[in-house]
Design a protein around this motif. Sequence first.
Motif: not given
Length: 212
Positions: A37-55, A84-91
């Motif tokens: 499986f893959s896991v991620g935050v879709h761009p449609w949900h780009s209001d997701t906070p970046i600060a806690e993403l890695e956790r 783009a900010a959310l994408l970069a955080a996931q990259l």
Amino acid sequence: MKAPFVDIHTHNPSRSSHISVVSAFLGDDVADAEGPFSVGVHPWHSDTPIAELERRFAPYLDRAVAIGEVGLDRAISIPIEQQAALLAAQLDIAQKHQLPVVVHCVRAYSDLLPIIKRYKEVAYILHGFYANPKQLADLLPYRTYFSMGIRELQRPNGTAIVRSIPAHRLFLETDDGPASIAEVYDAAAKAIGTDITKLRELLYRSYTNLFK
């Protein structure tokens, strides 16, 4: 023995003998997931906070084979800069953990390309790929793979696009559609003009090379 079908991106979990990379959303319960499986935050949900993403990604990273689907979408109202900010955080996470990413890109290839150039070490699977020859040519110098489903194959330029993708950079998918992966392979094989058994062997080899 025939190589298995590889469904590189799907939202429909399957217990068949096919290899299906199921796309999970961050926060989904994958405890019972039997396959990749893959896991991620879709761009449609780009209001997701970046600060806690890695956790939040941490519980998945010992089993996930890819990050995704992530990306950019100019068909929605969320500002592209926020996406783009959310994408970069996931990259950043993908690069740190040496995971490929499954990319959703709608009318945003010109926005995506500079980001790919910044993250050259990451391998990208552009799912639902449907773009013009120049966009494909611009993306090919990087670690890019291109996945098409029945919708893309049946669109006006679908045959031309699938024929333009280098064979070792092609994947196929069911995404959220009703077509089976066998039907997608059949359509792709006919468009390319190849034997479906050879196509299965080729895409399985690409899969094992990418996810080794």
